[in-house]
Design an enzyme around this catalytic site. Structure first.
Site, PDB file in Angstrom:
ATOM      1  CB  THR A  39      30.061  11.745 -12.933  1.00  0.00           C
ATOM      2  OG1 THR A  39      30.670  10.409 -12.975  1.00  0.00           O
ATOM      3  CG2 THR A  39      30.073  12.417 -11.872  1.00  0.00           C
ATOM      4  CB  CYS A  40      28.097  15.320 -16.226  1.00  0.00           C
ATOM      5  SG  CYS A  40      27.520  17.118 -16.359  1.00  0.00           S
ATOM      6  CB  CYS A  50      27.164  18.924 -13.924  1.00  0.00           C
ATOM      7  SG  CYS A  50      28.715  18.048 -14.576  1.00  0.00           S
ATOM      8  CE  LYS A  94      27.122  21.946  -9.659  1.00  0.00           C
ATOM      9  NZ  LYS A  94      28.265  21.429  -9.793  1.00  0.00           N
ATOM     10  CB  ALA A 136      32.922  -3.776 -21.290  1.00  0.00           C
ATOM     11  N   GLY A 175      37.541  20.625   1.261  1.00  0.00           N
ATOM     12  CA  GLY A 175      37.143  21.932   0.873  1.00  0.00           C
ATOM     13  C   GLY A 175      37.313  22.089  -0.830  1.00  0.00           C
ATOM     14  CE1 TYR A 215      37.313  22.249  -8.916  1.00  0.00           C
ATOM     15  CE2 TYR A 215      35.304  23.269 -10.019  1.00  0.00           C
ATOM     16  CZ  TYR A 215      36.694  22.804 -10.033  1.00  0.00           C
ATOM     17  OH  TYR A 215      37.466  23.483 -11.120  1.00  0.00           O
ATOM     18  CB  ILE A 216      32.002  17.900  -4.613  1.00  0.00           C
ATOM     19  CG1 ILE A 216      32.487  17.469  -6.235  1.00  0.00           C
ATOM     20  CG2 ILE A 216      30.891  16.879  -4.095  1.00  0.00           C
ATOM     21  CD1 ILE A 216      32.675  16.139  -6.245  1.00  0.00           C
ATOM     22  CD  GLU A 268      30.001  22.924  -7.340  1.00  0.00           C
ATOM     23  OE1 GLU A 268      30.418  23.403  -8.141  1.00  0.00           O
ATOM     24  OE2 GLU A 268      29.733  21.889  -7.332  1.00  0.00           O
ATOM     25  NE  ARG A 321      43.887  17.120   3.478  1.00  0.00           N
ATOM     26  CZ  ARG A 321      44.331  16.190   2.612  1.00  0.00           C
ATOM     27  NH1 ARG A 321      44.605  15.164   3.434  1.00  0.00           N
ATOM     28  NH2 ARG A 321      44.554  16.088   1.529  1.00  0.00           N
ATOM     29  CB  ALA A 327      31.136  27.946 -12.997  1.00  0.00           C
ATOM     30  CG  HIS A 363      25.552  51.963 -16.613  1.00  0.00           C
ATOM     31  ND1 HIS A 363      26.352  51.577 -15.280  1.00  0.00           N
ATOM     32  CD2 HIS A 363      24.537  52.808 -15.990  1.00  0.00           C
ATOM     33  CE1 HIS A 363      25.858  52.168 -14.292  1.00  0.00           C
ATOM     34  NE2 HIS A 363      24.864  53.188 -14.662  1.00  0.00           N
ATOM     35  CD  GLU A 413      28.575  49.368 -15.169  1.00  0.00           C
ATOM     36  OE1 GLU A 413      28.771  50.330 -15.648  1.00  0.00           O
ATOM     37  OE2 GLU A 413      27.526  49.110 -14.528  1.00  0.00           O
TER      38      GLU A 413
HETATM   39  P1  NDP Z   1      38.803  17.960  -5.041  1.00  0.00           P
HETATM   40  O1  NDP Z   1      40.083  17.301  -5.601  1.00  0.00           O
HETATM   41  O2  NDP Z   1      38.532  19.288  -5.777  1.00  0.00           O
HETATM   42  O3  NDP Z   1      38.936  18.150  -3.427  1.00  0.00           O
HETATM   43  C1  NDP Z   1      39.217  17.225  -2.508  1.00  0.00           C
HETATM   44  C2  NDP Z   1      39.080  17.881  -1.159  1.00  0.00           C
HETATM   45  O4  NDP Z   1      39.198  17.067  -0.229  1.00  0.00           O
HETATM   46  C3  NDP Z   1      40.281  18.966  -0.908  1.00  0.00           C
HETATM   47  O5  NDP Z   1      39.796  19.895  -0.242  1.00  0.00           O
HETATM   48  C4  NDP Z   1      41.199  17.804  -0.139  1.00  0.00           C
HETATM   49  O6  NDP Z   1      42.293  18.688   0.495  1.00  0.00           O
HETATM   50  C5  NDP Z   1      40.295  17.192   0.703  1.00  0.00           C
HETATM   51  N1  NDP Z   1      40.924  15.926   1.062  1.00  0.00           N
HETATM   52  C6  NDP Z   1      41.659  15.127   0.272  1.00  0.00           C
HETATM   53  N2  NDP Z   1      41.843  13.970   0.934  1.00  0.00           N
HETATM   54  C7  NDP Z   1      41.570  14.207   2.145  1.00  0.00           C
HETATM   55  C8  NDP Z   1      41.764  13.447   3.525  1.00  0.00           C
HETATM   56  N3  NDP Z   1      42.244  12.196   3.400  1.00  0.00           N
HETATM   57  N4  NDP Z   1      41.083  13.841   4.638  1.00  0.00           N
HETATM   58  C9  NDP Z   1      40.401  15.126   4.588  1.00  0.00           C
HETATM   59  N5  NDP Z   1      40.287  15.920   3.084  1.00  0.00           N
HETATM   60  C10 NDP Z   1      40.986  15.438   2.097  1.00  0.00           C
HETATM   61  O7  NDP Z   1      37.710  17.026  -5.166  1.00  0.00           O
HETATM   62  P2  NDP Z   1      35.963  16.956  -5.187  1.00  0.00           P
HETATM   63  O8  NDP Z   1      35.834  15.624  -4.645  1.00  0.00           O
HETATM   64  O9  NDP Z   1      35.868  18.204  -4.798  1.00  0.00           O
HETATM   65  O10 NDP Z   1      35.981  17.084  -6.851  1.00  0.00           O
HETATM   66  C11 NDP Z   1      36.569  16.202  -7.691  1.00  0.00           C
HETATM   67  C12 NDP Z   1      36.651  16.750  -9.099  1.00  0.00           C
HETATM   68  O11 NDP Z   1      35.354  17.008  -9.691  1.00  0.00           O
HETATM   69  C13 NDP Z   1      37.123  18.314  -9.204  1.00  0.00           C
HETATM   70  O12 NDP Z   1      38.448  18.394  -9.293  1.00  0.00           O
HETATM   71  C14 NDP Z   1      36.478  18.805 -10.334  1.00  0.00           C
HETATM   72  O13 NDP Z   1      37.519  18.727 -11.613  1.00  0.00           O
HETATM   73  C15 NDP Z   1      35.337  18.004 -10.683  1.00  0.00           C
HETATM   74  N6  NDP Z   1      33.925  18.926 -10.219  1.00  0.00           N
HETATM   75  C16 NDP Z   1      33.870  19.962 -10.900  1.00  0.00           C
HETATM   76  C17 NDP Z   1      32.901  20.774 -10.491  1.00  0.00           C
HETATM   77  C18 NDP Z   1      32.478  22.233 -11.311  1.00  0.00           C
HETATM   78  O14 NDP Z   1      32.964  22.317 -12.417  1.00  0.00           O
HETATM   79  N7  NDP Z   1      31.515  23.192 -10.754  1.00  0.00           N
HETATM   80  C19 NDP Z   1      31.758  20.505  -9.508  1.00  0.00           C
HETATM   81  C20 NDP Z   1      32.160  19.202  -8.808  1.00  0.00           C
HETATM   82  C21 NDP Z   1      33.220  18.484  -9.261  1.00  0.00           C
HETATM   83  P3  NDP Z   1      43.464  19.216   0.246  1.00  0.00           P
HETATM   84  O15 NDP Z   1      42.835  20.594  -0.389  1.00  0.00           O
HETATM   85  O16 NDP Z   1      44.008  19.831   1.470  1.00  0.00           O
HETATM   86  O17 NDP Z   1      44.206  18.034  -0.675  1.00  0.00           O
END
Ligand code: NDP
Length: 453
Positions: A43-44, A49, A52, A116, A177, A179-180, A183, A200, A342, A436, A441
């Site tokens: 994935t990364c 990552c 992205k 596998a 809402g 990370y993904i 971003e 939501r 980050a 500085h 800082e």
């Molecule tokens: P996240 O778990 O971070 O976010 C999922 C989002 O989708 C939340 O806002 C959640 O809402 C919402 N959601 C879940 N179910 C529904 C639904 N049925 N209807 C509408 N909204 C929904 O997942 P991501 O997919 O963004 O990322 C997965 C993982 O990948 C992260 O947890 C992280 O560990 C990793 N990642 C890290 C990055 C980095 O380090 N920069 C970059 C990208 C990914 P709610 O909050 O209400 O549950």
């Protein structure tokens, strides 16, 4: 070797699996096999990552050129060619995948380009029925995006497809809402797409420091993202030139694409795991102990397949700890505490430790924070704001959390993370002379706690 084909068989060629395989083979002399059904790098490297971050870079130039004008340059940005960028990005991913393959071969890992699954505690089976035996099996299959059941869900794309769109979308809807979602909202907004992000809940980036979330969201909106909170998709239907979306408030709108970023699930289905006694959790995650060992003593699991902390460097550490425990005879637990990370939103977010809200629920705290317009944008007459924030324990003065919203926050938090991990106190931060003039800082010059804290 004891009658097995391999000492170790790894399923999954992502960051965690490849690291474990090549260190076990290259540094401990174990005979190692690895199966990957898709592309090496996981994935990364292939759909996370790396591409992205390349897109984050690509999306930053219009803003940079605008700023350059304020510094006296007669600059203008011109057109963005998705084809040119995409072609280069694809070539870069091919290059990186090649490196992963070479690293494995160079460590004498035998790799198999196939799916596998596990058929007994010491045997894996490939899709063509070939079986290989191993003293130990390491599950490192990672995860995949999940799209909730919503009418028309087959019309949605995910982060897997977003890198391969035939052209830059004019109008993009991003759901979620996390990370993904956050971003990519910034990336496509920067590239010139009209982006709507629908979440939501009441604020994006749930679980992070509230003040940081609020600042990131308001900056994203200021930069042009149409952020719609407290609303979700009710249904999607095919429409001329895109997807017609009806939201939970009854509004109807057509977008070129709808990208769901609503979480990820471990790739553990149809792997034969429960049949051999490996325990799976509610999301399908492999249940492991602190040494990454499953209920079946010969089978271990690391990375997103275990849904602990789903970050590449964590999977790599889990892989290294596994090798130390199993192949070096030096048991090593993985330390999941105080992991800096980050989020490449625009503005960028670097964070380590507890949010103000988490810390306050745990003990009495002091909050040291400042939000300001950094020199570079202030000179340019831009309204960009940054945040530097420390959460401090009142009883032992330790810095419990550090949150930075600023350009380069990811770079800054890597270093601040060392101090926080070492258990630095607020006074340790204060003893450090400021560099500085830089934004960071402020982290060593925060004199007074917030009155309301
Ligand atoms: P996240 O778990 O971070 O976010 C999922 C989002 O989708 C939340 O806002 C959640 O809402 C919402 N959601 C879940 N179910 C529904 C639904 N049925 N209807 C509408 N909204 C929904 O997942 P991501 O997919 O963004 O990322 C997965 C993982 O990948 C992260 O947890 C992280 O560990 C990793 N990642 C890290 C990055 C980095 O380090 N920069 C970059 C990208 C990914 P709610 O909050 O209400 O549950």
């Amino acid at each position: 070797m004891s009658g097995f084909d391999f000492d170790l068989f790894v399923i999954g060629g992502g960051s965690g699996g490849v690291r474990a395989a090549r260190v076990a083979a290259g540094e401990t002399g174990a005979k190692v096999g690895l199966a990957e059904e898709d592309r090496y790098g996981g994935t990364c490297v292939i759909r996370g990552c790396v591409p992205k971050k390349l897109m984050v870079f690509a999306s930053s130039y219009p803003g940079a050129v605008e700023e350059a004008q304020s510094y006296g340059w007669s600059a203008s940005i011109g057109e963005f060619s998705w084809d040119a960028f995409h072609g280069k990005m694809a070539a870069e991913l091919d290059r990186l995948e090649g490196i992963y393959r070479k690293l494995l071969a160079g460590s004498d890992v035998e790799s198999f380009d196939t799916r596998a699954k596990v058929v007994d505690p010491h045997t894996v089976e490939f899709s063509d029925g070939t079986r290989k035996t191993a003293k130990h099996i390491l599950l490192a299959m990672g995860g995949r995006p999940v799209v909730p059941d919503v009418p028309g869900k087959e019309l949605a794309i995910t982060s897997n497809e977003i890198f391969h769109l035939p052209k830059l979308p004019e109008k993009l809807l991003i759901i979620g809402g996390g990370y993904i979602a956050s971003e990519f909202a910034g990336v496509f907004n920067g590239l010139g797409t009209k982006v709507t992000q629908m979440y939501r809940g009441d604020q994006i980036l749930r679980g992070f420091d509230q003040e940081a979330r609020d600042l990131i969201a308001s900056e994203m909106v200021r930069k042009g993202v149409d952020l719609r909170l407290g609303v979700n998709v009710a249904s999607m239907a095919k429409a001329e030139g895109g997807v017609e979306v009806t939201d939970t408030e009854g509004n109807v709108e057509i977008f070129d694409h709808v990208m769901y970023a609503t979480g990820r699930a471990p790739n553990t289905a149809n792997m034969g795991l429960e049949e051999v006694g490996v325990e799976l959790g509610r999301k399908g995650e492999v249940i492991v102990d602190s040494y990454s060992q499953t209920k079946v003593p010969s089978i271990y699991a690391i990375g997103d397949a275990t849904d602990r902390v789903n970050l590449t460097p964590v999977a790599i550490r889990e892989g290294m700890a596994f090798v130390s425990t199993v192949f070096r005879g030096e048991p090593m637990e993985v330390d999941h505490d105080l992991i800096p990370s980050a989020v490449f939103t625009q503005p960028e977010f670097g964070t380590v430790g507890l949010s103000e809200e988490e810390a306050r629920a745990q003990e009495e705290i002091e909050v040291y924070a400042t939000s300001f317009r950094p020199m570079q944008s202030s000179f340019a007459g831009l309204d960009d704001k940054v945040l530097m924030k420390l959460i401090v324990s009142k009883s032992n003065r330790k810095v419990l959390g550090c949150h930075i919203v600023a350009p380069g926050a990811g770079e800054m938090i890597q270093l601040a993370g060392i101090a926080v991990k070492m258990g630095a106190t607020k006074e340790d931060f204060d003893r450090t002379v400021a560099v500085h003039p830089v934004m960071a800082e402020e982290l060593v010059t925060l004199r007074f706690p917030r009155k309301d804290a």
